[in-house]
Design an enzyme around this catalytic site. Structure first.
Site, short mmCIF file in Angstrom:
data_model
loop_
_atom_site.label_atom_id
_atom_site.label_comp_id
_atom_site.label_asym_id
_atom_site.label_seq_id
_atom_site.Cartn_x
_atom_site.Cartn_y
_atom_site.Cartn_z
N ASN A 1 46.76 33.84 32.71
CA ASN A 1 47.61 34.69 33.55
C ASN A 1 47.96 34.09 34.90
O ASN A 1 48.98 34.45 35.48
CB ASN A 1 47.02 36.10 33.68
CG ASN A 1 45.75 36.12 34.46
OD1 ASN A 1 44.95 35.18 34.40
ND2 ASN A 1 45.53 37.17 35.22
N GLY B 1 38.21 35.01 32.81
CA GLY B 1 38.82 35.52 31.58
C GLY B 1 38.30 36.89 31.26
O GLY B 1 37.90 37.64 32.16
N VAL C 1 34.42 37.59 26.29
CA VAL C 1 34.16 36.14 26.22
C VAL C 1 33.19 35.74 27.32
O VAL C 1 32.26 34.95 27.10
CB VAL C 1 35.49 35.34 26.32
CG1 VAL C 1 35.21 33.84 26.41
CG2 VAL C 1 36.39 35.63 25.13
N GLU D 1 34.21 35.28 36.33
CA GLU D 1 35.07 36.32 36.91
C GLU D 1 35.85 36.93 35.75
O GLU D 1 36.53 36.21 35.02
CB GLU D 1 36.00 35.76 37.97
CG GLU D 1 35.26 35.32 39.24
CD GLU D 1 34.43 36.40 39.92
OE1 GLU D 1 34.76 37.60 39.76
OE2 GLU D 1 33.45 36.06 40.59
N CYS E 1 44.31 40.23 37.07
CA CYS E 1 42.96 40.79 36.97
C CYS E 1 42.74 41.88 38.02
O CYS E 1 41.94 42.77 37.83
CB CYS E 1 41.92 39.70 37.12
SG CYS E 1 42.18 38.70 38.59
N GLU F 1 34.42 32.87 44.59
CA GLU F 1 35.43 31.85 44.50
C GLU F 1 36.27 31.88 45.76
O GLU F 1 36.25 32.85 46.52
CB GLU F 1 36.34 32.10 43.29
CG GLU F 1 35.58 32.10 41.98
CD GLU F 1 36.46 31.73 40.79
OE1 GLU F 1 37.02 32.64 40.17
OE2 GLU F 1 36.58 30.53 40.50
P1 NAP Z 1 40.03 35.13 27.48
O1 NAP Z 1 40.59 35.43 26.17
O2 NAP Z 1 38.66 35.59 27.80
O3 NAP Z 1 40.09 33.54 27.63
C1 NAP Z 1 39.71 32.87 28.82
C2 NAP Z 1 39.37 31.44 28.48
O4 NAP Z 1 38.17 31.41 27.67
C3 NAP Z 1 40.45 30.75 27.65
O5 NAP Z 1 40.56 29.42 28.07
C4 NAP Z 1 39.89 30.86 26.25
O6 NAP Z 1 40.41 29.91 25.37
C5 NAP Z 1 38.42 30.62 26.52
N1 NAP Z 1 37.51 31.03 25.44
C6 NAP Z 1 37.72 31.92 24.44
N2 NAP Z 1 36.62 32.00 23.65
C7 NAP Z 1 35.69 31.15 24.16
C8 NAP Z 1 34.37 30.79 23.79
N3 NAP Z 1 33.73 31.30 22.73
N4 NAP Z 1 33.71 29.87 24.55
C9 NAP Z 1 34.31 29.33 25.62
N5 NAP Z 1 35.56 29.63 26.02
C10 NAP Z 1 36.25 30.53 25.30
O7 NAP Z 1 40.97 35.64 28.67
P2 NAP Z 1 42.55 35.53 28.73
O8 NAP Z 1 43.09 36.38 27.62
O9 NAP Z 1 42.97 34.11 28.80
O10 NAP Z 1 42.86 36.17 30.16
C11 NAP Z 1 42.93 37.56 30.40
C12 NAP Z 1 41.62 38.09 30.95
O11 NAP Z 1 41.23 37.36 32.09
C13 NAP Z 1 41.68 39.52 31.42
O12 NAP Z 1 40.57 40.24 30.93
C14 NAP Z 1 41.61 39.43 32.94
O13 NAP Z 1 41.07 40.55 33.57
C15 NAP Z 1 40.78 38.23 33.13
N6 NAP Z 1 41.02 37.64 34.44
C16 NAP Z 1 40.08 37.78 35.42
C17 NAP Z 1 40.29 37.23 36.67
C18 NAP Z 1 39.26 37.37 37.76
O14 NAP Z 1 39.31 36.61 38.71
N7 NAP Z 1 38.32 38.28 37.65
C19 NAP Z 1 41.47 36.52 36.95
C20 NAP Z 1 42.41 36.41 35.93
C21 NAP Z 1 42.17 36.96 34.68
P3 NAP Z 1 41.69 30.31 24.47
O15 NAP Z 1 42.79 30.57 25.41
O16 NAP Z 1 41.90 29.09 23.67
O17 NAP Z 1 41.30 31.49 23.67
#
Ligand code: NAP
Ligand code: MG
Length: 475
Positions: A150, A226, A230, A248, A282, A454
């Protein structure tokens, strides 16, 4: 129409791996890039390259490390519009949102590059005569970064820059949807003279590449942003082998609107927080608690603000909201829209392909999934509340604690909220989204490991450890 960009892994300074996976523009399904897909062996090669490069990098004087980040900032700046356009094509946000995000990445490189000239430790008095005590910040070694789609360039930058200035080598696993933005960032760093192997990129599925990075015994730390699911899995894996982990994760960010606020101004704060970036932030506002005297006028003003939004191609003039990033995210958003329509009163929420109209929903119970679970789409649930006390209780009833806001003209109410809201970021009369890069950022509760912050200089705490040196000078 530009031709698809070929994206390789970056290992030890070489771009390697055959591009095999096509990635499509979320607006029109045109092919944006073709990307290599790695596995555990690719990760092992990247970690080996990072291990080999790390000591030499850490041995460079800090100002020399900083100079490379500052030069990378200038290179990225010279490509600002091009990188922003690629970000739009890859992830779907509007050009002005993407332009702002690339500017953020440039400023992050500048901020951490300039830390190369700042103090690195403390000098402390010793109880022992003729003894000087000082602290050193030592690098962790090889750090693994796992990032979401994102903010495809800002988040990698805000993890990579402090890792590098701290003397670490990096292996990054970009989100599978957004490798192009990361490749622009690391290209700027390599062109600025970053030595081979100091930053490595391995593309591919999280369940394969991310998993291999998190389990690799030579990776000293993992910083992840993320989803909560995860993140919790990664915490178990990384903590289980005694490495440092920073997570985060998700949010369910609330805004409180009190009777003493201006309803139109409050609606603008809510709309900016909830609908910008297609609600895919997020820190996005997804629930509002409005006191009864302002509730109806606020809802009307919010609906009016939502109606003015123009979904479309992020690169087209006049578009104010880009498409939803993917079909998986869209089906999640549509499920929330349908639940909201079934159980409450819904305004907006119509989908045309991946273009979704922003939605405002009222009349939901406090325990409704749309009120309690992260949607990650342009939807705001508004609930009435009696007073500040009840509102604070509702805000804090969430398992999440990332960002929380209040609209009020009362300083006392604002201060009370700032003290009592269970959230890592509190905003008064400002959207729950939008962060200054020099300010510590992170959540509490299920939103974060809540150990290291961060951004800002605080980010260095995660990427370094402190050594205390006692220097007797009487021998
Ligand atoms: P996600 O599905 O959790 O993926 C995040 C990262 O983790 C991606 O690079 C993903 O790879 C990787 N991943 C997936 N499974 C894994 C595993 N088993 N082991 C290690 N890495 C793995 O999140 P997203 O859909 O990309 O992003 C949306 C989420 O991010 C939302 O829930 C949002 O709230 C959160 N977010 C939080 C913040 C914050 O600062 N708190 C900021 C931005 C976003 P793939 O892409 O290849 O699946
Ligand atoms: Mg995902």
């Amino acid at each position: 129409m530009s031709s698809p960009t070929k994206i390789h892994h970056l290992i030890g300074g070489e771009w390697v791996g055959d591009p095999v996976v096509e990635l499509l523009n979320p607006f029109d399904d045109s092919v944006v890039s073709v990307v290599a897909s790695g596995d555990a062996d690719t990760v092992a090669e990247a970690v080996a390259a990072a291990s080999e490069a790390q000591l030499g990098w850490a041995a460079r004087p800090l100002p020399a490390r900083g100079a490379i980040l500052l030069d990378a900032a200038e290179i990225l700046r010279s490509r600002h519009r091009m990188v922003a356009k690629d970000l739009v094509r890859e992830e779907g946000k509007t050009f002005s949102e993407a332009f702002g995000e690339v500017r953020r990445a440039i400023d992050i490189l500048r901020f951490f590059g300039s830390l190369g000239w700042r103090e690195v430790g403390e000098v402390l008095p010793s109880a022992t005569p003729d003894t000087m005590v000082y602290t050193r910040r030592e690098p962790l070694g090889v750090v693994g970064l796992v990032t979401p789609w994102n903010f495809p360039i800002a988040i990698p930058a805000w993890k990579m820059a402090p890792a590098l200035i701290g003397g670490n080598a990096v292996v990054i696993k970009p989100a599978d949807l957004t490798p192009l933005s990361v490749s622009h960032l690391v290209t700027a760093l390599t062109e600025a003279g970053l030595p081979n192997g100091v930053v490595n990129v391995v593309n591919g599925p999280g369940s394969v590449v991310g998993e291999a990075l998190c389990t690799h015994p030579d990776v000293s730390a993992i910083s992840f942003t993320g989803s909560t699911g995860v993140g919790h899995h990664i915490r178990e894996v990384v903590q289980g082998r005694g490495a440092r982990v920073q997570l985060e994760m998700g949010g369910k960010n609330a805004l409180v609107v009190l009777d003493d606020a201006d309803p139109v101004a409050a609606a603008q704060v809510a709309a900016a927080g909830g609908f910008a970036l297609t609600g895919q932030a997020c820190t996005a506002t997804s629930r509002v608690y409005a006191t009864r005297g302002i509730h109806d006028t606020f809802v009307a003003a919010l609906a009016e603000a939502a109606a003015k939004i123009v979904p479309g191609d992020g690169l087209a003039e006049g578009t104010t909201m880009g498409p939803v990033v993917s079909d998986a995210q869209l089906s999640n958003d549509i499920k929330a829209v349908e639940q909201a329509r079934a159980d409450g009163v819904l305004l907006g929420g119509e989908a045309d392909g991946r273009l979704l109209r922003p939605a405002v929903v009222t009349g939901l119970r406090a325990d409704h999934p749309v009120v309690t679970e992260e949607v990650f789409g342009p939807m705001i649930a508004v609930l009435p509340t009696e007073d500040l006390d009840e509102a604070i209780g509702a805000v804090n009833s969430s398992v999440y604690g990332l960002s929380a806001g209040i609209c009020t003209s009362s300083l006392a109410s604002a201060q009370r909220f700032a003290a009592d809201a269970e959230a890592g970021v509190v905003k008064v009369n400002r959207p729950t989204t939008g962060l200054d890069l020099n300010v510590p950022f992170g959540g509490v509760k299920a939103s974060s490991t809540n150990t290291f912050r961060e951004q800002g200089s605080a980010a260095l705490d995660f990427y370094t450890w402190t050594k205390s040196v006692y220097l007797g000078h009487d021998l």
